[in-house]
Structure formats: C-alpha cells, structure tokens
Design an enzyme around this catalytic site. Structure first.
Site, PDB file in Angstrom:
ATOM      1  N   HIS A  30     -10.486   7.065   1.686  1.00 51.71           N
ATOM      2  CA  HIS A  30      -9.221   6.704   1.127  1.00 51.71           C
ATOM      3  C   HIS A  30      -9.042   5.825   0.225  1.00 51.71           C
ATOM      4  O   HIS A  30      -9.920   4.782  -0.191  1.00 51.71           O
ATOM      5  CB  HIS A  30      -8.170   6.349   2.172  1.00 51.71           C
ATOM      6  N   CYS A  52      -2.143  -2.627   7.542  1.00 50.74           N
ATOM      7  CA  CYS A  52      -2.085  -3.497   6.175  1.00 50.74           C
ATOM      8  C   CYS A  52      -0.650  -4.271   6.621  1.00 50.74           C
ATOM      9  O   CYS A  52      -0.324  -5.373   6.201  1.00 50.74           O
ATOM     10  CB  CYS A  52      -2.263  -2.796   5.079  1.00 50.74           C
ATOM     11  N   ASP A 103      -4.397  -0.856  -1.829  1.00 48.55           N
ATOM     12  CA  ASP A 103      -5.899  -0.764  -1.235  1.00 48.55           C
ATOM     13  C   ASP A 103      -6.744  -0.180  -2.359  1.00 48.55           C
ATOM     14  O   ASP A 103      -6.519   1.014  -3.002  1.00 48.55           O
ATOM     15  CB  ASP A 103      -5.963   0.313  -0.135  1.00 48.55           C
ATOM     16  N   LYS A 111      -6.852  -4.999  -3.233  1.00 50.42           N
ATOM     17  CA  LYS A 111      -7.774  -5.476  -2.279  1.00 50.42           C
ATOM     18  C   LYS A 111      -8.626  -4.571  -1.900  1.00 50.42           C
ATOM     19  O   LYS A 111      -8.425  -3.573  -1.906  1.00 50.42           O
ATOM     20  CB  LYS A 111      -6.828  -6.070  -1.125  1.00 50.42           C
ATOM     21  N   HIS A 136     -10.597   0.811  -2.928  1.00 46.17           N
ATOM     22  CA  HIS A 136     -11.985   0.552  -2.672  1.00 46.17           C
ATOM     23  C   HIS A 136     -13.023   1.408  -3.402  1.00 46.17           C
ATOM     24  O   HIS A 136     -12.727   2.230  -4.161  1.00 46.17           O
ATOM     25  CB  HIS A 136     -12.157   1.609  -0.997  1.00 46.17           C
ATOM     26  N   ASP A 192       0.666  -1.286   0.053  1.00 48.02           N
ATOM     27  CA  ASP A 192      -0.074   0.072   0.112  1.00 48.02           C
ATOM     28  C   ASP A 192       0.919   1.349   0.121  1.00 48.02           C
ATOM     29  O   ASP A 192       0.570   2.470   0.700  1.00 48.02           O
ATOM     30  CB  ASP A 192      -0.889   0.064   1.176  1.00 48.02           C
TER      31      ASP A 192
HETATM   32  C1  VGL Z   1      -4.877   0.597   5.557  1.00 48.55           C
HETATM   33  C2  VGL Z   1      -6.316   1.655   7.072  1.00 48.55           C
HETATM   34  C3  VGL Z   1      -7.488   1.449   6.097  1.00 48.55           C
HETATM   35  C4  VGL Z   1      -3.430   0.167   5.456  1.00 48.55           C
HETATM   36  C5  VGL Z   1      -5.743   0.423   4.677  1.00 48.55           C
HETATM   37  O1  VGL Z   1      -2.889   0.052   4.249  1.00 48.55           O
HETATM   38  O2  VGL Z   1      -2.677   0.088   6.492  1.00 48.55           O
HETATM   39  N1  VGL Z   1      -5.059   1.145   6.778  1.00 48.55           N
HETATM   40  N2  VGL Z   1      -7.048   0.826   4.965  1.00 48.55           N
HETATM   41 ZN    ZN Z   2      -8.492   0.621   3.170  1.00 44.78          ZN
END
Ligand code: VGL
Ligand code: ZN
Length: 208
Positions: A90, A161, A71, A113, A73, A28
């Site tokens: 985010h 993550c 990530d 993901k 979404h 990420d």
């Molecule tokens: C993450 C919070 C929400 C991360 C992803 O990549 O650590 N943290 N979504």
């Molecule tokens: Zn996330």
C-alpha cells in the site's frame, strides 16, 4: 461558533476549537486507505472527508496550522507481508494509492513517513523494522516552529496511524484531541477501533 447541523445529511458542526496555537493533523487520507479500490481499504474511509474538510476550513479560518501525513513506502519494505511484514502492499511512493484523496482540501504542509522503508505509524516518528531504531519526521519541528501547544488529530486509521500519532503528540507534551467523527478503523479484529479510542482517552487524549 456555528451550531451543529441536525436533520438532513451528516453532522458537520465544528467539533474542535482552533486558534493560532493549534494544529490540525490530518493522518493518511490516501487512496489506498480511503478509496474502496484501495489496497488497504478502511471501511467508511471516504465518509470522513467532508468532516475533515470542515475541520480544515475552521482551522484555517482561525489561523491554525493544518498539516497532513502521507504514508510513503518504497516498493519493497519489511512493512509489507510479501517482504516479511504484516500489510498488503500500500501507499507505494508515486502511485495512485499513495496520493491524498482528491476530494481532500489540502491547506498546509505534507509530511511523508516510511520513506526509507521504516514502519511509519506515527506522523511524528518512524521505526526501522529491522534495527528498531526510532527517528523523528519533520512534524514536531513544524509544530514547534509555529509555537503549537494543542493538536487535533483526524484521518485514518484509528487503530494504527491515528492512534500512534495522537499518543506521540501527548508524549511530546501537546494537549491532544481526536475527532471521533473524523476517523475510521481498520478493525483487523472487531472492536480494535473502539479499543484504540479507549486507550487514547486513558493516555490523556480528549476524544470529541
Ligand atoms: C497505516 C497500516 C499500515 C495507517 C499505515 O495509516 O493507519 N496502517 N500503514
Ligand atoms: Zn503503511
């Protein structure tokens, strides 16, 4: 093996060792987490990029697989506070915030993901926040196709993550390391990142 650099600038010495049976998993490293303008900025997030790029180069040179998680979404998901979850919006698919940081060297497959609205903390598995159903991403298959036995994890964020990805790697039977210089924490509560590294060490992850 190159010596760790001392003196001027950050230390970019090789901290993990790589071979064909190793995968470097870069978690990420996206604008929303790493960039100061991002919506879920992790303090010092951009500082890990040179460290990670160095690991990417060394891994690639040694014939290791380098894989990236992203990530990704939908605009509405129970992962977000506005929809009943816990996070600011985010990494919405297709937006600047969801892009991997431009200075990151991308030298392998990218695994997305959370694409169906799941919570996607681990690069290996995602969880439906409503039903609790856990499903696998393509990451484990990618590693198994390449007969990977050892996983090195870097990226963001240590306490979410990175932690969940490393814990799943251990559960799946990979010898797992986390490069401490290549991760940063959200630290919603002070010390979350340090506690995550302790938890990882207790689970059998080598923190280097
Ligand atoms: C993450 C919070 C929400 C991360 C992803 O990549 O650590 N943290 N979504
Ligand atoms: Zn996330």
């Amino acid at each position: 093996m190159r010596a760790r650099t001392g003196g001027l600038g950050p230390t970019l010495g090789v901290v993990a060792s790589y071979g064909p049976g190793t995968a470097l998993v870069v978690v990420d490293l996206q604008n929303d987490f790493a960039d100061p303008q991002g919506s879920l900025t992790v303090a010092g997030g951009l500082q890990v990029v040179p460290v990670v790029n160095h690991e990417v180069q060394e891994a690639t040179a040694a014939g290791a697989l380098v894989a990236y998680t992203q990530d990704w979404h939908p605009p509405n998901t129970p992962h977000f506070a506005k929809d009943g979850g816990r996070w600011p919006v985010h990494c919405v698919r297709g937006t600047w915030g969801a892009q991997l940081v431009p200075s990151l060297v991308v030298a392998g497959p990218v695994v997305r993901k959370g694409v169906g609205g799941e919570d996607g903390y681990s690069g290996f598995t995602v969880r439906d926040p409503v039903t609790g159903a856990v499903t696998q991403t393509q990451l484990a298959d990618l590693l198994q196709e390449r007969s990977v036995a050892k996983v090195v994890v870097v990226g963001l964020a240590t306490d979410y993550c990175v932690k969940e990805t490393a814990l799943d790697a251990v559960r799946l039977g990979f010898a797992t390391s986390v490069v401490a210089a290549g991760v940063r924490a959200v630290d919603l509560a002070p010390g979350d990142g340090a506690r995550a590294l302790e938890e990882l060490a207790q689970a059998g992850v080598e923190v280097i």
